[in-house]
Design a protein around this motif. Structure first.
Motif, mmCIF file in Angstrom:
data_model
loop_
_atom_site.group_PDB
_atom_site.id
_atom_site.type_symbol
_atom_site.label_atom_id
_atom_site.label_comp_id
_atom_site.label_asym_id
_atom_site.label_seq_id
_atom_site.Cartn_x
_atom_site.Cartn_y
_atom_site.Cartn_z
ATOM 1 N N UNK A 63 -35.248 -60.823 117.341
ATOM 2 C CA UNK A 63 -36.357 -60.962 117.638
ATOM 3 C C UNK A 63 -36.215 -62.633 118.575
ATOM 4 N N UNK A 64 -37.202 -63.615 119.366
ATOM 5 C CA UNK A 64 -36.691 -65.164 119.247
ATOM 6 C C UNK A 64 -36.035 -65.472 119.511
ATOM 7 N N UNK A 65 -35.353 -67.348 119.193
ATOM 8 C CA UNK A 65 -34.554 -68.161 117.843
ATOM 9 C C UNK A 65 -36.247 -68.464 117.195
ATOM 10 N N UNK A 66 -37.287 -68.706 118.683
ATOM 11 C CA UNK A 66 -38.527 -68.921 118.092
ATOM 12 C C UNK A 66 -38.771 -68.468 116.142
ATOM 13 N N UNK A 71 -37.185 -71.216 109.150
ATOM 14 C CA UNK A 71 -36.951 -70.434 108.220
ATOM 15 C C UNK A 71 -35.573 -69.599 107.921
ATOM 16 N N UNK A 72 -35.346 -69.060 108.990
ATOM 17 C CA UNK A 72 -34.268 -68.326 109.102
ATOM 18 C C UNK A 72 -34.657 -66.882 109.258
ATOM 19 N N UNK A 73 -33.643 -65.739 109.442
ATOM 20 C CA UNK A 73 -33.588 -64.095 109.189
ATOM 21 C C UNK A 73 -33.685 -63.543 107.940
ATOM 22 N N UNK A 285 -36.684 -65.917 123.861
ATOM 23 C CA UNK A 285 -37.541 -65.231 124.327
ATOM 24 C C UNK A 285 -37.414 -63.489 123.265
ATOM 25 N N UNK A 286 -35.964 -63.598 123.340
ATOM 26 C CA UNK A 286 -36.159 -62.528 122.657
ATOM 27 C C UNK A 286 -34.812 -62.027 123.673
ATOM 28 N N UNK A 287 -34.021 -61.109 122.301
ATOM 29 C CA UNK A 287 -32.808 -60.607 122.529
ATOM 30 C C UNK A 287 -32.497 -59.610 124.008
ATOM 31 N N UNK A 288 -33.843 -58.287 123.574
ATOM 32 C CA UNK A 288 -33.769 -57.073 123.752
ATOM 33 C C UNK A 288 -34.478 -56.757 125.514
ATOM 34 N N UNK A 347 -38.500 -77.074 118.720
ATOM 35 C CA UNK A 347 -39.075 -75.252 118.472
ATOM 36 C C UNK A 347 -40.429 -75.787 118.628
ATOM 37 N N UNK A 348 -40.625 -76.739 118.604
ATOM 38 C CA UNK A 348 -41.860 -76.475 118.655
ATOM 39 C C UNK A 348 -42.013 -76.929 120.487
ATOM 40 N N UNK A 349 -41.105 -77.460 121.579
ATOM 41 C CA UNK A 349 -40.859 -77.427 122.930
ATOM 42 C C UNK A 349 -42.190 -78.295 123.392
#
Length: 364
Positions: A63-66, A71-73, A285-288, A347-349
């Motif tokens: 998933x993306x960073x946001x 809370x972490x993964x 926004x996502x690594x894949x 993170x709220x950007x």
């Protein structure tokens, strides 16, 4: 007289904000031969701080960073959850941006450096004997700037002469070197350049540094930040969710400088001209992403992945600062103890530019 302990934020493991432990009893580090002791005046916040905390660099995370920023993964493999792909040791003091004043030196370093206002190169090569494509990231493989004091190699710590505030200087190391490195690797000149994530710390740096090279800048950002991104120097701002081919035309861009990736990624190659270049140093926004290899080879495109930095990249930034050719935007500063609030806001950007932490100052 300098105290024996300092205030610092200890990262105690991969996870959410609860892994950030603000302490007032952390031993002050001592400079080894070839190192300086720096009293930290300000330390910027970067995506890499959050990515490292949550273990986003692990290939187990898709998933993306946001998604896991607060809370972490659940699925993090600690063995590859760092820049270098080797396990981090905890506790770790993060902070890739170190701006401060030299207060002591180790053996082999001249006392004349005491009192200098300095920036530390965030991608350290000293500790890996200057081997190509290897580095330590300060705040990841070694302790960084989220503290009252930090140590760094003297040879990679640059004195800076300018009238900027400490918070402005602390906005430079990670974001601006990341930005300049992408432009350096892609050999960007007076061309037509698309910049993604243009309102963030790295994106806003890219906009300024591309304009410095004489390019036409097309920036992707949220519509609410159009005026702010234009003020950075963008020639045009397009909503980040727009259909890029419809807005710009296929084959209309010479270079794409990308920090976002995610689902929109294929369109970045579609808008590149034949022989165009794409450079990336992030995937918030996502690594894949899916690539049609035919687009790559039939258009003779060149793709650059940019992490390692040649020595001249950071040295050039110091020159730009002292020549008055760039100026960062500081959106807000926070006391060091409010790091969780600062990362929540990050993170709220909702900001443009950089968020910066200010540690308590010590009178010695």
């Amino acid at each position: 007289m300098r105290p024996d302990t300092m205030h610092a934020v200890l990262l105690t493991g991969h996870g959410g904000m609860e892994k950030l432990d603000y302490r007032t009893d952390v031993p002050i580090p001592q400079p080894k031969p070839g190192e300086l002791l720096i009293q930290v005046a300000a330390a910027g916040i970067n995506n890499t701080d959050i990515n490292t905390r949550i273990g986003w660099y692990s290939k187990a995370v898709n998933e993306g960073t946001d998604t896991g920023g607060a809370t972490g993964f659940d699925s993090v493999d600690d063995d590859d959850a760092s820049w270098s792909g080797t396990p981090l040791t905890f506790p770790r003091i993060q902070g890739a941006d170190v701006c401060g004043y030299v207060v002591a030196v180790g053996d082999w370093v001249s006392d004349a450096r005491i009192g200098e206002r300095v920036l530390v190169r965030n991608m350290l090569r000293t500790y890996v004997d200057f081997r190509p494509y290897e580095c330590w990231t300060i705040g990841s493989e070694c302790d960084g700037g989220f503290a009252q004091f930090a140590v760094a190699p003297a040879i990679e710590t640059h004195a800076v002469a300018c009238n900027w505030t400490d918070a402005e200087l602390a906005s430079v190391p990670c974001a601006y070197s990341t930005a300049e490195n992408m432009l350096h690797r892609a050999n960007v000149g007076a061309e037509r350049v698309l910049v993604t994530g243009a309102s963030g710390g790295v994106g806003s740096a890219v906009v300024q540094l591309v304009k410095r090279r004489g390019a036409e800048v097309i920036a992707l950002s949220s519509a609410s930040k159009t005026a702010e991104v234009m003020a950075l120097g963008a020639d045009r701002v397009i909503d980040r969710n727009a259909d890029l081919v419809a807005e710009l035309g296929a084959g209309s861009m010479d270079v794409v400088i990308d920090l976002v990736a995610g689902d929109q990624w294929p369109s970045f190659l579609d808008v590149l001209r034949r022989g165009g270049r794409y450079a990336t140093a992030g995937a918030i926004a996502g690594p894949l992403a899916q690539i049609d290899v035919r687009t790559l080879y039939l258009k003779d495109l060149t793709l650059f992945g940019c992490t390692f930095q040649e020595d001249e990249v950071f040295a050039n930034l110091i020159g730009y600062i002292e020549a008055g050719e760039i100026r960062p935007v500081v959106a807000r500063t926070y006391p060091l103890r409010d790091i969780a609030l600062a990362q929540t806001d990050f993170l709220a950007k909702k900001h443009t530019g950089k968020l910066v932490l200010i540690p308590p100052q010590v009178t010695t």
